[in-house]
Design a protein around this motif. Structure first.
Motif: not given
Length: 458
Positions: A46-53
């Motif tokens: 989820c944290d990785q997706l936050r970086l992508r978002m």
């Protein structure tokens, strides 16, 4: 860090669109078992997706989110999952090649088993039964036994999500998502399809680029995997709460049912249980905004869900309809920007454009869907902001649910393969056609002038 000290606080707020479970004890038993089950996703993901978002919010990437309107248990098959994944990978290649931007890929998959409904009941031939609310709640068959909400289906939804995620992870790391496979993704699709032929030409160009890279000594084997996330509407709060996990190492709390969860148009009341629950989790989250959304309500949601104004935390998914997008969106974007916030802005061109065909089927016109996307891009271009991407309902199958597109589906074709459990989806050809059209808009080659808009068929 979100305010996670009381993750059950949502129970003190009114919760819209929740099933009327007939057996509360059975519900408690199922959610108790889910609370002890392994998480479906992990906080680091989820944290990785936050970086992508966050990159999407800054204009450095594009979001592509798509999948079924409502997943069904009987469609948790290798062919069905592979078809949706293939379609999204092809669309991502088209968008990334045209824009030179990374594409953040999020499947509307592995959890989209519940749907809000405009009415609690449905009537047919004088018989009234509960509305179908998705396979996680009840069955599509119009019988009393099928339509009675059954909490055991929540466990079935968890297991179906786990199977879907297992296959997605295997496919995206096991060679299926390898960029060298761009031709293989198109197999069985080129013949008789102008869009497929256009994609094949793009695949040839990618092959030449990869050959050039190898000739220059670049190791292209690292292109053999794809980063892929999943998300769904976080509608059933008993289910979402049961799968919420706090990580002891960080103290951060995640809804472990999916990487990206969203609040729907019918449940975005700032004083409601959904907003309260979402304010307590650390996932990247989204909110759907319909045509009646006011700037004040958006600012209130911003304060409740993203008080720290952290890029990547919050996405606004706009579903205004093609007729309203150019009127509704500018004020919302300007007001949010004036607050110093940097959410992702994403277009949902499907939900505001549903009509009923003469045959009685709910459908959407490809041209109207395209027009809303065009209006979305136009507004952001005029304001100097970033059109962050699209959120669409699609399938990898050759269904006949939306009219128009490259291989035109006519209204009289709808009964041929109308297979959705709820709302109509773009088929494989229409989805890829939309990706090419959107790519042209991002590159500035699309027909975005007012004159061209006026000539666009609805």
């Amino acid at each position: 860090m979100r305010q996670t000290e009381n993750i059950s606080s949502w129970r003190n707020f009114p919760a819209a669109q929740q099933p009327d479970w007939p057996d509360p004890a059975a519900l408690r038993a199922v959610t108790g078992r889910l609370a002890e089950a392994p998480p479906l996703v992990f906080g680091a993901e989820c944290d990785q997706l936050r970086l992508r978002m966050a990159a999407v919010a800054r204009g450095e990437a594009i979001l592509l989110q798509g999948g079924d309107c409502a997943e069904t248990f009987d469609r948790v098959t290798t062919d069905s999952i592979r078809g949706k994944l293939k379609t999204l990978l092809q669309m991502a290649v088209v968008l990334s090649h045209a824009t030179a931007l990374p594409v953040v890929k999020v499947g509307r998959m592995a959890g989209q088993y519940a749907k809000p409904r405009s009415g609690a009941h449905e009537e047919r031939a004088g018989v009234t039964l509960p509305s179908y609310r998705g396979d996680a709640v009840n069955g599509l068959e119009f019988t009393a036994a099928s339509r009675t909400p059954d909490p055991r289906r929540l466990r079935d939804a968890y297991e179906a999500s786990a199977r879907t995620l297992n296959l997605i992870r295997a496919l995206t790391t096991g060679g299926f998502a390898d960029l060298h496979q761009v031709h293989a993704w198109n197999r069985g699709f080129v013949a008789g399809s102008g869009t497929g032929e256009r994609y094949e030409a793009l695949a040839d160009e990618i092959d030449r680029t990869l050959a050039f890279m190898r000739a220059c000594g670049v190791d292209t084997r690292e292109l053999g995997t794809a980063e892929f996330f999943v998300g769904h509407e976080g509608l059933l709060l008993d289910y979402e709460a049961a799968l919420t996990r706090t990580e002891p190492e960080t103290g951060r709390t995640y809804a472990a049912s999916g990487h990206l969860l969203w609040i729907g148009e019918r449940t975005r009341d700032p004083d409601g249980a959904h907003v309260e629950f979402f304010s307590r989790i650390d996932n990247p989250i989204a909110v759907k905004l319909g045509p009646t959304t006011t700037a004040d309500s958006v600012l209130t949601l911003l304060d409740r869900l993203d008080p720290d104004r952290a890029p990547g935390r919050l996405t606004f998914v706009v579903r205004a309809g093609a007729e309203r997008i150019r009127d509704v969106l500018p004020t919302l974007v300007e007001k949010v920007a004036a607050e110093g916030a940097l959410p992702c802005w994403v277009s949902d061109p499907m939900h505001g454009n549903t009509v009923t065909a003469p045959s009685g089927h709910k459908t959407r016109s490809f041209d109207t869907v395209l027009d809303e996307v065009r209006g979305f891009v136009e507004v952001h271009r005029s304001l100097g902001t970033h059109p962050g991407g699209i959120h669409i309902e699609l399938t990898g199958d050759d269904v006949t649910e939306c009219t128009g597109g490259g291989n035109t589906v006519r209204p009289e074709d709808l009964p041929h393969r109308y297979e959705t459990a709820c709302d109509p989806r773009l088929n494989h050809t229409q989805s890829l056609d939309l990706a090419f059209r959107l790519a042209e808009m991002y590159r500035g080659r699309g027909p975005l002038t007012p004159a061209a808009h006026a000539a666009t068929p609805r």
